[in-house]
Design an enzyme around this catalytic site. Structure first.
Site, PDB file in Angstrom:
ATOM      1  N   CYS A  82      10.575 -39.107  -9.390  1.00  0.00           N
ATOM      2  CA  CYS A  82       9.330 -39.747  -9.714  1.00  0.00           C
ATOM      3  C   CYS A  82       8.409 -39.825  -8.393  1.00  0.00           C
ATOM      4  O   CYS A  82       7.342 -40.440  -8.407  1.00  0.00           O
ATOM      5  CB  CYS A  82       9.504 -41.242 -10.221  1.00  0.00           C
ATOM      6  N   ASP A  91      10.265 -42.706  -0.612  1.00  0.00           N
ATOM      7  CA  ASP A  91      10.893 -43.603   0.317  1.00  0.00           C
ATOM      8  C   ASP A  91      12.167 -42.971   0.941  1.00  0.00           C
ATOM      9  O   ASP A  91      12.809 -43.437   1.929  1.00  0.00           O
ATOM     10  CB  ASP A  91      11.305 -44.941  -0.517  1.00  0.00           C
ATOM     11  N   ARG A 123      -3.381  -1.871  -5.883  1.00  0.00           N
ATOM     12  CA  ARG A 123      -2.609  -2.924  -5.765  1.00  0.00           C
ATOM     13  C   ARG A 123      -3.154  -4.049  -6.856  1.00  0.00           C
ATOM     14  O   ARG A 123      -3.980  -3.651  -7.732  1.00  0.00           O
ATOM     15  CB  ARG A 123      -2.988  -3.490  -4.475  1.00  0.00           C
ATOM     16  N   HIS A 151      -1.303 -44.433   0.704  1.00  0.00           N
ATOM     17  CA  HIS A 151      -1.972 -45.222  -0.365  1.00  0.00           C
ATOM     18  C   HIS A 151      -3.222 -44.254  -0.924  1.00  0.00           C
ATOM     19  O   HIS A 151      -3.065 -43.868  -2.188  1.00  0.00           O
ATOM     20  CB  HIS A 151      -2.492 -46.314  -0.298  1.00  0.00           C
ATOM     21  N   TYR A 201      14.218 -34.275 -15.651  1.00  0.00           N
ATOM     22  CA  TYR A 201      12.821 -34.151 -15.607  1.00  0.00           C
ATOM     23  C   TYR A 201      12.367 -34.621 -14.300  1.00  0.00           C
ATOM     24  O   TYR A 201      12.761 -34.916 -13.203  1.00  0.00           O
ATOM     25  CB  TYR A 201      12.157 -35.515 -16.511  1.00  0.00           C
ATOM     26  N   MET A 246      -5.867  -7.307   8.411  1.00  0.00           N
ATOM     27  CA  MET A 246      -5.156  -6.332   9.519  1.00  0.00           C
ATOM     28  C   MET A 246      -5.831  -5.265   9.616  1.00  0.00           C
ATOM     29  O   MET A 246      -7.029  -5.241   8.950  1.00  0.00           O
ATOM     30  CB  MET A 246      -3.685  -6.110   9.305  1.00  0.00           C
ATOM     31  N   ARG A 298      -3.458   3.138   8.529  1.00  0.00           N
ATOM     32  CA  ARG A 298      -3.898   1.661   7.898  1.00  0.00           C
ATOM     33  C   ARG A 298      -2.669   0.841   7.856  1.00  0.00           C
ATOM     34  O   ARG A 298      -1.636   1.235   7.778  1.00  0.00           O
ATOM     35  CB  ARG A 298      -4.331   1.725   6.435  1.00  0.00           C
ATOM     36  N   LYS A 303       0.847  -1.342  -0.046  1.00  0.00           N
ATOM     37  CA  LYS A 303       0.224  -0.048  -0.063  1.00  0.00           C
ATOM     38  C   LYS A 303       0.882   1.297   0.134  1.00  0.00           C
ATOM     39  O   LYS A 303       0.604   2.284  -0.943  1.00  0.00           O
ATOM     40  CB  LYS A 303      -0.887   0.121   1.465  1.00  0.00           C
ATOM     41  N   GLY A 333      -8.043  -7.380   4.256  1.00  0.00           N
ATOM     42  CA  GLY A 333      -8.965  -7.553   5.422  1.00  0.00           C
ATOM     43  C   GLY A 333      -8.469  -8.276   6.561  1.00  0.00           C
ATOM     44  O   GLY A 333      -8.975  -8.094   7.574  1.00  0.00           O
ATOM     45  N   SER A 343      16.406 -42.640 -11.051  1.00  0.00           N
ATOM     46  CA  SER A 343      14.991 -41.897 -10.724  1.00  0.00           C
ATOM     47  C   SER A 343      14.900 -41.676  -9.165  1.00  0.00           C
ATOM     48  O   SER A 343      15.064 -42.781  -8.701  1.00  0.00           O
ATOM     49  CB  SER A 343      13.855 -42.591 -11.028  1.00  0.00           C
TER      50      SER A 343
END
Length: 882
Positions: A837, A775, A339, A455, A857, A106, A95, A26, A104, A770
């Site tokens: 992975c 794990d 803003r 899982h 990757y 603070m 402010r 601000k 909103g 990979s």
């Protein structure tokens, strides 16, 4: 000497928009607007550094106090008014303003400087007693609420009582006399609640308000907002002290909030609301119904034209959609804030694309404008933001999107209901691989136990199925087909809504908004692909997931888990025959039944990914996972005994014996991964044969197939060497028999600390690495990923851990191990291909880390592929700027 206070306005501005870290968003933007010659009421900003010091010491240094006093005197001089002047006082707003928008969260205080004496001076000065007392009663209530901690409803109730007494509906119907009476009553509330009089010294008012705004950085809603949006607790907020301007001075005055584009749709159309004869909080609080911004052009046309011009200037200057606040005082326009505008996911991608086409921004900027969670929202059904919710519990947001359905407690029931066309939510203590059918059939999954890589979480993300896990408050009563949570009792067939993006469990049916992959998002992702250096693959175990991932931009499969293929109804009996086999001959007989099924799986996956690499992980989990649990078998035994089914009793007893034989104290560190392939080589041999026969068939048809065979859980180079030799022998045999040559690779998962430390030795035997970060995290921390839900929330609360390490990669520990593995592996083979992975492959900060350490990757579940594409591009852009 440090500068703690920055002035803005009246051709005398110290700051600029690039100083957000110090001045807050601000304050920095107020300074920037002033620099652009835009009408901004003058004021000053106390920096975020002061907030941090104040919250630490609960006092100010002499230097800070001196600079604040100097700024007050300067503001008084600029306005030709003084704080506390009985005839024409300087009035200010106080402010907050953090470096990122926290709307909103603070606190704000308006009309500061009014006292019992000066309010009379204001009334005479503007010849409007009603206006003066309207400002005074607002100030007393706001000061009581924000500074003194009195619930605002206590003031609001008095206003309601007054309107009821007078039989009027609107605040604007109250007279000067009414408002004066309210101001007195408000002061009485303050005395009653705090034991002190409302302060009549404006300097004391100002200091107390500044303290309160700094303190609001640590109010509960601000803390929660920072937690949700990953905003650092140590940033602090700035405080902006600004000359008051008034929208409540009659019908030529007003106040409003507007956006330079529609924040819901992204449409290039001025959007906003305003009220005449009102102050800013009236628009936000909904006390009166505001008018659409276009109507302002009919009521105060000159101010409206100026407002439109300024908004166009601001959007062109900041090169982004702006959210602005303004006040018109007796026909004169003042800008109170600008803003970057908050927007929906759909609006974000449209605005980014449109601004590129308008030549406001370039492709790199467009790509950086989109947040990963916005793509997540677009790819999954989500709860209508206007819907009323009755949240009854909260768990971990394991797989994004929202789902609605009837509660069921078994996978079988979910499948049965799906056949009848019913939508269900599968509620389980925890899921196992045997629940896969029910998970696929249900709209969403809710579990009591489990973490972000349990899982249910992993499979849910893979399916794009909304999933909430680890909701430990739930108590399931399977006998009576119900669960209880926080005083609610939810029975089978009751409707439930889950939000896998927030972890909320919601009572009843909630309206959902369907997912869409629109043209704007597609364009953004194509630009991302042009920029990124990091490859993006998918984790997929079947042709449908593989095809979906390819449509979403995957460049191959980084992890195909073969064990998921074993749970089909047509193959689980053969898998169990193999496990029950007493010798190699019997095992091979059972595996022979599985061979054509596995081959068919690979044919489908290779076809879906034709021309792209497919990494197939050989069987990884311990064998007991494919058998029923001991409890299930004992229940089945009772049924067979009751029915006098002797054959059934014998079969179940044999299986119980096998379950006992296979039982391990710690299965995740037990007989699994390559250890299975070494002790039972015929299992891996069958899988390799299926892979290679499928690949050869497709190559014979003219297709391009690139299988990458991955050996799991290698901790010693000799494990890989042994397994690799078996793979080569079978692969070469198949190719010779079929007369086809296939370009295949053999690599390993790096998921154990020992594998990392000896990565140079392992690299000598591997075509690729990979990193299995699920794990690797488990074995680095010594955490069981299925049990961390019991203590990780406490660890986060106590700031022992910032994040769940199974959800966000632990760069300090696990990440350092990865760096060692990369360095050692490439010291032997400089071009060794490496990827990730684990589930971290779709998590934004983990993707950025993967880019920074030089992986080739990342691989993630299909619905996270677009996120990975975007974040990979953003990582490249960020690296170029360093």
């Amino acid at each position: 000497m440090s500068k703690f206070v920055y002035f803005f306005g009246n051709n005398d501005t110290d700051g600029k928009s690039s100083m957000k870290d110090l001045l807050g968003g601000k304050g920095a933007n107020l300074a920037e607007m002033a620099n652009l010659g835009i009408p901004v009421p003058p004021g000053f900003t106390i920096t975020t550094e002061v907030c941090v010091l104040y919250l630490k010491n609960k006092k100010y240094s002499e230097e800070i106090t001196r600079q604040v006093n100097e700024a007050i005197e300067k503001l008084e001089k600029v306005n030709n008014k003084k704080l506390g002047d009985p005839k024409d006082p300087l009035l200010v707003s106080v402010r907050s303003g953090a470096r990122v928008s926290m709307p909103g969260m603070m606190d704000t205080v308006l009309n500061l400087g009014l006292t019992d004496i000066s309010v009379e001076g204001v009334a005479k000065k503007v010849n409007d007693e009603r206006f003066a007392y309207d400002c005074y009663r607002r100030f007393i209530a706001m000061f009581g609420d924000v500074v003194l901690g009195i619930e605002f409803r206590k003031f609001d109730a008095l206003i309601g009582d007054k309107k009821k007494e007078l039989k009027v509906k609107s605040d604007t119907d109250l007279t000067a006399k009414d408002l004066k009476e309210l101001a007195e009553k408000f002061k009485e509330v303050i005395k009653l609640e705090t034991g002190i009089e409302f302060p009549q010294d404006p300097r004391i008012q100002l200091q107390m308000a500044i303290d309160a705004v700094f303190d609001s950085w640590n109010n509960s809603r601000a803390i929660k907002y920072r937690e949700i949006n990953n905003i650092a607790d140590n940033w602090g907020t700035a405080v902006n002290v600004q000359t008051m301007v008034y929208g409540n001075m009659g019908e030529t005055s007003g106040t409003g909030v507007a956006f330079t584009r529609n924040p819901s749709t992204g449409e290039k159309r001025f959007f906003g609301e305003y009220l005449l004869n009102a102050q800013g909080e009236d628009v936000v609080a909904g006390i009166r119904t505001p008018n659409p911004i276009q109507d302002l052009g009919k009521q105060i046309p000159e101010a409206y034209r100026q407002l439109v011009d300024i908004c166009q200037t601001l959007e062109a200057h900041f090169r982004d959609m702006q959210d602005i606040e303004f006040t018109i005082q007796e026909g004169k326009l003042y800008m109170l804030q600008t803003r970057t505008g908050k927007r929906t996911a759909a609006a974000a991608v449209k605005v980014a694309r449109d601004m590129l086409e308008e030549a406001l921004i370039d492709k790199e900027t467009a790509v950086t404008r989109i947040q990963a969670d916005q793509i997540d929202q677009l790819l999954h059904p989500r709860i209508n933001p206007d819907a009323e919710l009755e949240v009854i519990a909260n768990g971990l947001p394991a797989s994004p999107g929202a789902a609605v359905g009837k509660v069921v407690f078994t996978a079988e029931e979910a499948e049965l209901r799906a056949e009848l066309g019913e939508k269900t939510i599968l509620v389980r203590g925890e899921t196992s691989p045997e629940d896969i059918g029910g998970m696929a059939s249900a709209q969403g999954v809710l579990t009591v136990r489990g973490g972000m890589t349990s899982h249910a979480a992993v499979v849910g993300r893979g399916m794009g199925k909304p999933c909430v896990v680890g909701c430990g408050e739930i108590v399931i009563d399977t006998k009576n087909a119900l669960f209880m949570v926080n005083g609610y009792t939810i029975r089978e067939n009751d409707y439930l809504t889950i939000d896998g993006s927030t972890g909320n469990v919601i009572l009843g049916e909630v309206e959902l908004i369907e997912a869409e992959l629109n043209e704007d998002l597609h364009a953004i992702l194509v630009w991302a692909d042009e920029i990124r250096e990091l490859g993006v693959r998918t984790n997929a175990d079947n042709p449908a997931d593989a095809g979906l991932a390819r449509e979403l931009g995957a460049e191959g499969i980084g992890l195909c888990r073969t064990e998921h293929m074993f749970f089909g109804e047509d193959r689980i009996p053969a898998v169990r025959d193999m496990i029950m086999a007493e010798d190699e001959k019997a095992r091979k007989k059972a595996l022979k039944k599985l061979l054509p099924m596995q081959k068919e799986d690979f044919l489908g996956i290779f076809r879906s990914m034709e021309g792209l690499p497919v990494t197939v992980r050989l069987l990884d989990p311990p064998l007991h996972e494919f058998l029923p649990t001991r409890e299930e078998l004992e229940e089945k035994l009772k049924e067979f005994k009751a029915a006098s089914d002797l054959d059934g009793v014998e079969r179940v007893n044999l299986m119980l014996q096998r379950v006992n034989t296979l039982k391990e104290l710690n299965p995740m560190l037990g007989h699994r991964g390559c250890r299975l392939g070494i002790t039972y080589p015929e299992i891996y041999t069958m899988q390799v044969k299926a892979i290679m026969e499928a690949a050869c068939e497709l190559v014979a048809e003219g297709a391009k197939v690139t299988p990458e065979i991955m050996i799991p859980l290698v901790g010693h180079v000799k494990e890989l060497a042994f397994s690799k030799q078996k793979v080569i022998e079978m692969a070469e045999t198949v190719m010779e028999e079929m007369g086809i040559k296939v370009d295949y690779k053999i690599g390993t998962m790096i998921e154990l600390p020992r594998a990392v430390i000896t990565a140079d030795k392992i690299a000598a035997e591997a075509d690729f690495f990979s990193f299995g970060t699920n794990d690797l995290t488990q074995t680095t921390f010594g955490f069981s990923r299925d049990d961390v839900g019991k203590f990780i929330p406490v660890y986060k609360k106590e700031e022992i851990l910032e994040n769940d390490p199974f959800a966000v990669l632990d760069q300090e520990g696990v990440g350092e191990l990865m760096k060692i593995g990369i360095e050692k592996g490439r010291s032997v083979k400089p071009d060794l291909k490496m990827g990730i992975c684990g589930e971290h492959g779709g998590e934004p900060s983990s993707i950025r880390f993967a880019h920074s350490i030089g992986l080739n990757y990342v691989s993630c579940s299909p619905y996270r592929v677009p996120i990975a594409r975007l974040v990979a591009a953003q990582s490249t852009i960020e690296a170029r700027k360093k």
